[in-house]
Design a protein around this motif. Structure first.
Motif, PDB file in Angstrom:
ATOM      1  N   ILE A  48       0.823  -1.207   0.000  1.00 62.25           N
ATOM      2  CA  ILE A  48       0.000   0.000   0.000  1.00 62.25           C
ATOM      3  C   ILE A  48       0.861   1.262   0.000  1.00 62.25           C
ATOM      4  O   ILE A  48       0.558   2.235  -0.684  1.00 62.25           O
ATOM      5  CB  ILE A  48      -0.989  -0.021   1.179  1.00 62.25           C
ATOM      6  CG1 ILE A  48      -2.066  -1.094   0.913  1.00 62.25           C
ATOM      7  CG2 ILE A  48      -1.632   1.346   1.393  1.00 62.25           C
ATOM      8  CD1 ILE A  48      -3.035  -1.304   2.048  1.00 62.25           C
ATOM      9  N   TRP A  55      -3.859   6.351  -7.162  1.00 61.98           N
ATOM     10  CA  TRP A  55      -4.772   5.286  -6.757  1.00 61.98           C
ATOM     11  C   TRP A  55      -5.565   5.689  -5.522  1.00 61.98           C
ATOM     12  O   TRP A  55      -6.527   5.045  -5.163  1.00 61.98           O
ATOM     13  CB  TRP A  55      -4.006   3.993  -6.489  1.00 61.98           C
ATOM     14  CG  TRP A  55      -3.596   3.274  -7.734  1.00 61.98           C
ATOM     15  CD1 TRP A  55      -3.384   3.816  -8.975  1.00 61.98           C
ATOM     16  CD2 TRP A  55      -3.337   1.887  -7.865  1.00 61.98           C
ATOM     17  NE1 TRP A  55      -3.008   2.849  -9.851  1.00 61.98           N
ATOM     18  CE2 TRP A  55      -2.965   1.654  -9.204  1.00 61.98           C
ATOM     19  CE3 TRP A  55      -3.353   0.820  -6.979  1.00 61.98           C
ATOM     20  CZ2 TRP A  55      -2.641   0.383  -9.683  1.00 61.98           C
ATOM     21  CZ3 TRP A  55      -3.031  -0.439  -7.450  1.00 61.98           C
ATOM     22  CH2 TRP A  55      -2.676  -0.658  -8.792  1.00 61.98           C
ATOM     23  N   ILE A  58      -6.198   3.534  -0.080  1.00 59.49           N
ATOM     24  CA  ILE A  58      -6.809   2.201  -0.079  1.00 59.49           C
ATOM     25  C   ILE A  58      -7.458   1.977   1.284  1.00 59.49           C
ATOM     26  O   ILE A  58      -6.804   2.087   2.317  1.00 59.49           O
ATOM     27  CB  ILE A  58      -5.760   1.106  -0.358  1.00 59.49           C
ATOM     28  CG1 ILE A  58      -5.055   1.355  -1.699  1.00 59.49           C
ATOM     29  CG2 ILE A  58      -6.382  -0.280  -0.296  1.00 59.49           C
ATOM     30  CD1 ILE A  58      -5.930   1.364  -2.921  1.00 59.49           C
ATOM     31  N   VAL A  61      -9.370  -4.196   1.192  1.00 62.79           N
ATOM     32  CA  VAL A  61      -8.577  -5.168   0.443  1.00 62.79           C
ATOM     33  C   VAL A  61      -9.274  -6.517   0.535  1.00 62.79           C
ATOM     34  O   VAL A  61      -9.694  -6.931   1.616  1.00 62.79           O
ATOM     35  CB  VAL A  61      -7.139  -5.272   1.017  1.00 62.79           C
ATOM     36  CG1 VAL A  61      -6.345  -6.366   0.322  1.00 62.79           C
ATOM     37  CG2 VAL A  61      -6.426  -3.932   0.909  1.00 62.79           C
ATOM     38  N   LEU A  98      -7.906  -4.164  -4.440  1.00 60.75           N
ATOM     39  CA  LEU A  98      -7.698  -2.965  -3.639  1.00 60.75           C
ATOM     40  C   LEU A  98      -8.771  -1.939  -4.001  1.00 60.75           C
ATOM     41  O   LEU A  98      -8.999  -1.670  -5.190  1.00 60.75           O
ATOM     42  CB  LEU A  98      -6.317  -2.380  -3.922  1.00 60.75           C
ATOM     43  CG  LEU A  98      -5.150  -3.364  -3.815  1.00 60.75           C
ATOM     44  CD1 LEU A  98      -3.907  -2.801  -4.468  1.00 60.75           C
ATOM     45  CD2 LEU A  98      -4.893  -3.713  -2.381  1.00 60.75           C
ATOM     46  N   ALA A 100     -10.371   2.028  -3.260  1.00 59.91           N
ATOM     47  CA  ALA A 100     -10.198   3.378  -2.718  1.00 59.91           C
ATOM     48  C   ALA A 100     -11.467   4.156  -3.040  1.00 59.91           C
ATOM     49  O   ALA A 100     -11.765   4.376  -4.220  1.00 59.91           O
ATOM     50  CB  ALA A 100      -8.980   4.055  -3.326  1.00 59.91           C
TER      51      ALA A 100
END
Length: 141
Positions: A48, A55, A58, A61, A98, A100
């Protein structure tokens, strides 16, 4: 007698991650990650921390429960709570997902930790280039 000085070893081994090029093309797999073990608590924070800033943060997961060692419901990574989800889906056996919020979802192929470098490098390159996905679509004679 002379001794050659050797450069110091890095305190943390390099992250073995190969990401697909950024672009407008939608991809099923966004890259490949080759962790050093199946200890998610040890491996995930490093992954991460090294992801591209674009990205986003996060927060969730998903991993395959049969592949990874004990997975708690959440963990603290860089002062951020990350929720961990487990799946037994056969199609996700070697994938980590992942998420976000507001940024997106990224799927990485997980190269098994015990894979040799000779086997892992071409696999990671093929995944990042999208060749592995295209080869899987082609009918076999």
């Amino acid at each position: 007698m002379t001794t050659a000085l050797q450069p110091p070893l890095p305190s943390h081994p390099l992250l073995r991650l190969r990401l697909a090029p950024q672009g407008g093309m939608s991809r099923a797999i966004d890259g490949a990650w080759w962790p050093r073990s199946y200890d998610l608590l040890a491996e995930l924070p490093r992954l991460i921390a090294e992801l591209p800033p674009v990205w986003g943060q996060i927060t969730s997961v998903t991993v395959n429960a049969a592949t990874w060692s004990a997975v708690p419901g959440r963990m603290l990574v860089s002062n951020q709570v990350v929720r961990l989800h487990r799946t037994l889906t056969a199609s996700a056996a070697h994938t980590i997902i992942l998420l976000a919020p507001g940024q997106g979802r990224w799927d990485l192929t997980v190269v098994p930790p015990n894979t040799t470098e000779e086997a892992a490098e071409p696999l990671m390159a093929a995944v990042a280039d999208g060749q592995a996905r295209e080869a899987a679509k082609k009918p076999r004679c």
